[in-house]
Enzyme design. Sequence first.
Site, short mmCIF file in Angstrom:
data_model
loop_
_atom_site.label_atom_id
_atom_site.label_comp_id
_atom_site.label_asym_id
_atom_site.label_seq_id
_atom_site.Cartn_x
_atom_site.Cartn_y
_atom_site.Cartn_z
N ASP A 212 3.21 4.22 1.20
CA ASP A 212 4.13 4.43 0.09
C ASP A 212 4.82 3.11 -0.27
OD1 ASP A 212 5.52 6.44 -1.58
OD2 ASP A 212 7.28 5.84 -0.44
N GLU A 278 0.19 1.63 -2.03
CA GLU A 278 0.70 1.91 -3.38
C GLU A 278 1.34 0.63 -3.95
OE1 GLU A 278 3.79 4.65 -5.97
OE2 GLU A 278 4.25 4.20 -3.88
#
Length: 548
Positions: A212, A278
């Site tokens: 993330d 990400e």
Amino acid sequence: MDSKLAASAVGRRGPRWWQTGVVYEIYPRSFADSNGDGVGDLAGITARLDYLAWLGIDAIWIAPFYPSPMADFGYDVANYTDVDPIFGSLADFDALLGGAHARGIRVLIDYVPNHTSDQHPWFRESRASRDNPRRNWYYWRDAKPDGELPNNWISMFAGPAWEWDEATGQFYLHTFLKEQPDLNWRNSDARAAMFDAARFWLDRGVDGFRIDVAPMVMKDPELRDNPPNPDWDGTHRLGTWGMQLHDNDHAHPDMHPLYRDFRRLLESYDGDRVSIGELHHPDFDRWAAYYGEEQDEIHIPFNFHLTHAPWTADGIRRAIEGVQGVLPPGAYANWVLGNHDQPRFASPHRGGRDQARVALLLLLTLRGNPTLYYGEEIGMVDVPVATEDSHDPLERREPGRGRDPERSPMQWDASPNAGFCPPHVSPWLPIARDAAEVNVAAQGEDPDSLLTLTRRLLKLRREHPILLGGEFEALGPTPDGIYAFRRTAGHGRVTVALNLTGQPRTLPAAGDGRVLIGTHRDRDGSDATGDLELRPNEAVVIEEPAAG
Ligand code: GLC
């Protein structure tokens, strides 16, 4: 490891599984509810593994299912090594993992390194007192002498990135909600604890992680102010976040050694475990830097250039060729049309249903590793949720940015709750109004459906060596509204031509060959010679006979 996975991990020539494999993202709250509480869960995913195997994807990535107060729906983790009861238990996770591996499907899970929940025991200790041993696991700073915030950083979810803590008289940093304090990765104990959390899941057998907000973890060591964005005109995809140039609050070069270490951790395990990062850098070179100078950092830097590109021939040409142009030698790109933070592709305000077939044909014929978002294969669209009814805190903080619409429940069949949860139960988000027609059961039986096309494309790319591993070759210039490219290997070549418009278009001298697959089934197997006439919203894949 399961023998099916082992066979594809070792001893195979050509690309590694993660360079060309198709990853399918599952947002677990919204995929399948096995216990009738209106929220999806791990056992629900397990019950749908046969569907995923039938579809023909290579791996699933499951968004967070860890214990969490759900301030940001699981991206606020209160314990990295367990399962939130709403999603099930560790035993449910093991059953899911075993079931996936038995079907040759790899399992990637979300790893949320930048921040924990404010309810995580690490943060509770950290905020307990200034001399707590975990104080420096997070970013605590005094107010400036005039009482002002420690610096000018803003939260990606609007407002200042600092929250005052009355009890200890300091601010703490939160790049997202105040319930998501940023972990200090420059603290070696915090970092070791996070590596241990990764080991916990690797030991259990996961095939890797989606990291993330990967660049966020390393900030300027002195936490200097960000400069203002000279181009700020009050509008930005990320709202007020666009006011600044984010030079200092993320992406410090120190993240490169960190991700090299993380890769070494993954590679200390057998079975080709990987990381997907990400990343949202609009600049192509900055994006490509995450492969690492020796291609020893993030295995799959997520590539959102197509997601954000205007859906026009020029828009996608710039995105695709920009990415291809900066890839390190031998590297493969990732491609993605949407995810749990982005509008769904088939929505009218994005590419639209008419272009959904074109988009999937493109996604699955580009060189590299495509990621599908659950429901894309049936053309699910955003389901509007009014600001006052929204679950996503972002919508309430900056109306219009909410992500509930792209997180609506998966549409399995024509029953009242689309087969997502039992009919008498209220699903956590509304079901799409068109679910009675747009669903897996209906499309699975229809040879002309988007689902059938997706499944056939997935099969073709698995079986066709040029589509799987062939080089990318730009073609151009092409007439207005058409985008075309080639895939080549040895003497063979495949041309992919897409009509991005709702009008007929002609691609002159497209080459002589045979249509392997097209968005319109009546083309399949037909000859393609000379000029190629494309109907509105049509795309084709043409194989040319190998030269001499
Ligand atoms: C990532 C996630 C998003 C989340 C944010 C904060 O961008 O994809 O859903 O809100 O990080 O963790």
